[in-house]
Enzyme design. Structure first.
Site, PDB file in Angstrom:
ATOM      1  N   GLY A   1      37.654  95.953   6.944  1.00 12.53           N
ATOM      2  CA  GLY A   1      37.877  97.337   6.544  1.00 12.53           C
ATOM      3  C   GLY A   1      36.741  97.908   5.732  1.00 12.53           C
TER       4      GLY A   1
ATOM      5  N   ARG B   1      39.997  72.208  13.651  1.00 16.60           N
ATOM      6  CA  ARG B   1      41.243  72.222  12.893  1.00 16.60           C
ATOM      7  C   ARG B   1      42.460  71.846  13.734  1.00 16.60           C
ATOM      8  NH1 ARG B   1      39.831  77.625   9.263  1.00 16.60           N
ATOM      9  NH2 ARG B   1      38.199  76.585   8.049  1.00 16.60           N
TER      10      ARG B   1
ATOM     11  N   GLU C   1      41.036  89.957  11.260  1.00 19.92           N
ATOM     12  CA  GLU C   1      41.998  88.974  11.758  1.00 19.92           C
ATOM     13  C   GLU C   1      43.131  89.624  12.546  1.00 19.92           C
ATOM     14  OE1 GLU C   1      44.955  85.351  10.258  1.00 19.92           O
ATOM     15  OE2 GLU C   1      43.620  86.305   8.805  1.00 19.92           O
TER      16      GLU C   1
ATOM     17  N   LEU D   1      34.917  84.632   8.475  1.00 17.13           N
ATOM     18  CA  LEU D   1      34.144  85.610   7.717  1.00 17.13           C
ATOM     19  C   LEU D   1      33.146  86.310   8.627  1.00 17.13           C
ATOM     20  CD1 LEU D   1      33.474  83.733   4.348  1.00 17.13           C
ATOM     21  CD2 LEU D   1      35.208  85.462   4.845  1.00 17.13           C
TER      22      LEU D   1
ATOM     23  N   GLY E   1      43.386  98.764   5.291  1.00 11.32           N
ATOM     24  CA  GLY E   1      42.995  97.400   4.947  1.00 11.32           C
ATOM     25  C   GLY E   1      41.647  97.389   4.264  1.00 11.32           C
ATOM     26  N   GLY E   2      41.588  96.785   3.084  1.00 10.83           N
ATOM     27  CA  GLY E   2      40.359  96.790   2.300  1.00 10.83           C
ATOM     28  C   GLY E   2      39.684  95.446   2.202  1.00 10.83           C
ATOM     29  N   GLY E   3      39.889  94.589   3.214  1.00  4.45           N
ATOM     30  CA  GLY E   3      39.177  93.323   3.260  1.00  4.45           C
ATOM     31  C   GLY E   3      37.800  93.489   3.877  1.00  4.45           C
TER      32      GLY E   3
END
Length: 600
Positions: free
Chosen positions: A16, A286, A377, A393, A11-13
């Protein structure tokens, strides 16, 4: 170089990349796997900002208030020790990103600007217009490229994670992955594996999430023995553009910058969130806003032209103000809907958005499988029953900060047993190859995309804003039927180059199994808490009060102030639900009521 420790990050978010950067700073090497170029990871879709107590607006904000807002907003189901660590580091993370060159919005005096976000009375959300996630992702991508040039990082972009590989002691020491271009399947050894694969939005068919956010990797390791925590808590974002292909997010920043939600009632504008929740108004969390919009449209029949839509109104703000602070997303609205939000109100409705649940991890981000860690997440850790906007974030970056150094410590600890042998690596690869070859030869009558569409519809119907036990029981029956029908799928692309169809069929099976975990966890939790709102049944019928209002179960701390733990039963392919205690020692639970100001 022989003593270098190698960590695989999937995962490159934000999670990661942050973990990768920290590993490299400590002298480790990383093999980084991603469905897509890392700069296109779903983190870039985060719009509104990142929470941190900077206290720059004279409000006497405090880290404790951020802590309390997060625990209160999560309906007291978040691990309080983990949340405390996150909010304490938040201001340092903002300063780190600022030094990296992130172009945060600033005031005329040059200090960081802050905006309001839901569930928080103080301004504590730093932001970069309406593309905050993209700016943070690009900053971390530059840092990782620095290490890539030095040879410490090797990227495998357009490679799909398929499964972990365990050594003879049951410790994770590698993965099997497949090239999305050549379809080559390979085994990769590692000292430690970190999953940072995001959320499962596509389990619901249509979501604000990217189509790569399918939960397949989480489901794969769940089927290999990893526990899932709190999967029933799915966040529905109150303001999205409904679409036939996907739903597109209109950031909570719209409400943070003065946006008002309303419909016509008796010929007049009714600002119903302001009436229902006077203390927070349009800035309720929310879960609260989504239920209110659903009630107004579905139960009261007051949606725009009788449809499931309400107005989100920014037209009272100046065009220059909106362009400066919300430009990116308002352009998106114009692109997909038409009228400028600076001139006419937007039409929006709630959508599946985020998962508070995910892989169970401890405070250092270890899963229950030794050698396997999770961050971002895809872990369950920080948000309890409902996430506050702009904490995503923060939790993604913070979890990477924790997981990266801990992975290095674990890799050096000598606690991970033997490396994988060539025979073990080949056996794992061959098993995946056989499964993939079998999928390519499937010649049944079912269409995979139609099954996915049906699954999304039933998940929205039974396991979204309002739930009841009859519907959840029925959902499980229908999901089991879809799982059986999966065996009768017909594949039309039997080729061995960029075979998206075969990959999707494999992912779909994982999504169905994840959907069953979500549904069973929701069925077993007989209370309402955060995003999980369950209606009381009386003689098998939804109960209403004297005014005709639906009666919801109350929060039940005596029975359900516990983490939901879901294990996979390989024999039946069904979820097994248990409960565990967690750390809630810092802040005592109290009633959650956004009609009045938060009180101790």
């Amino acid at each position: 170089m022989a003593d270098k420790k190698k960590i695989i990050v999937v995962g490159g978010g934000l999670a990661g990349l942050m973990a990768t950067m920290k590993i490299c700073e400590l002298g480790g090497e990383v093999e980084l796997f991603s469905y897509c170029p890392v700069k296109r990871s779903h983190s870039l879709c985060a719009q509104g900002g990142m929470n941190a107590c900077m206290d720059l607006k004279g409000e006497h904000d405090s880290i404790y208030e951020h802590f309390d807002d997060t625990v209160y907003g999560g309906d007291f189901l978040a691990d309080q020790g983990a949340v405390k660590g996150m909010v304490e580091m938040a201001p340092k993370l903002v300063k780190m990103f600022d030094r990296m060159g992130v172009a945060f919005n600033r005031t005329a005096e040059g200090t960081l600007d802050l905006r309001n976000f839901g569930g928080q009375k103080n301004k504590r959300t730093v932001f970069s217009g309406s593309t905050t996630g993209q700016q943070l992702l690009y900053a971390l991508d530059e840092q990782v490229r620095h290490w890539e040039v030095k040879g410490a990082v090797k990227k495998y972009e357009f490679w799909e994670f398929v499964k972990i590989i365990k050594n003879k002691d049951g410790i994770c020491r590698g993965i099997v992955a497949q090239s999305m271009n050549s379809m080559e399947i390979r085994s990769f050894p590692a000292d430690v594996v970190i999953l940072a694969t995001g959320g499962p939005g596509m389990v619901y068919g249509r979501a604000t999430a990217s189509t790569i956010c399918n939960g397949s990797a989480v489901s794969a390791v769940y089927q290999q023995g990893a526990r899932i925590g709190n999967p029933e808590f799915i966040q529905i974002h109150p303001t999205a553009i409904p679409g036939t292909d996907k739903n597109r997010l209109m950031s909570e920043a719209c409400r943070g910058e003065g946006g008002r939600v309303w419909v016509y009632r008796n010929g007049e504008k009714w600002y119903f969130l302001e009436d229902m929740y006077p203390a927070y108004g349009n800035l309720v969390p929310r879960d609260v806003a989504s239920r209110a919009i659903f009630k107004v449209c579905v139960h009261m029949g007051l949606g725009i032209n009788g449809e499931n839509r309400v107005y989100l109104d920014l037209s009272h703000r100046s065009e220059e103000f909106l362009k400066n602070r919300l430009g990116g997303i308002l352009e998106m609205y114009e692109e997909f809907v038409g009228p400028s939000p600076a001139k006419v109100p937007m039409e929006i409705f709630p959508s599946i958005h985020y998962s508070m649940g995910g892989i169970w991890v401890d405070k250092m981000h270890h899963t229950n499988i030794r050698g396997l860690m999770a961050a971002g997440e895809c872990d369950y850790q920080y948000h309890g029953a409902n996430r506050l906007g702009a904490n995503s974030l923060l939790s993604a970056t913070y979890s990477g900060v924790v997981a990266g150094p801990e992975a290095m410590r674990l890799a050096k600890s000598g606690e991970l047993g033997d490396e994988l042998t060539d025979a073990e690596l080949e056996a794992a690869r061959a098993e995946v190859q056989a499964e993939y070859d079998k999928i390519r030869q499937m010649d049944g009558s079912e269409n995979a995309h139609q099954l996915h569409h049906e699954m999304g519809d039933i998940m929205y119907k039974y396991v979204s804003i309002e739930r009841d036990n009859n519907g959840l029981d029925q959902c499980l029956v229908e999901l089991k039927d879809i799982l059986k029908r999966w065996d009768n799928i017909g594949v039309t692309d039997r080729g061995n180059w960029a075979n998206q169809e075969a990959m999707f069929v494999r992912q779909l099976r994982n999504m169905i199994i994840y959907a069953m975990a979500i549904t069973k966890a929701a069925r077993m939790r007989d209370e309402s808490r955060g995003a999980h709102a369950k209606i009381v049944l009386e003689n098998g019928v939804r109960k209403t009060d004297a005014d005709g209002e639906l009666v919801f179960m109350t929060r039940d701390d005596a029975r359900f102030m516990k983490i939901t733990i879901v294990n996979f039963d390989a024999a039946t392919e069904e979820p097994v639900v248990t409960y565990e205690d967690f750390d809630h020692s810092y802040i005592k639970p109290r009633a959650r009521n956004y009609a009045v100001a938060k009180k101790e």
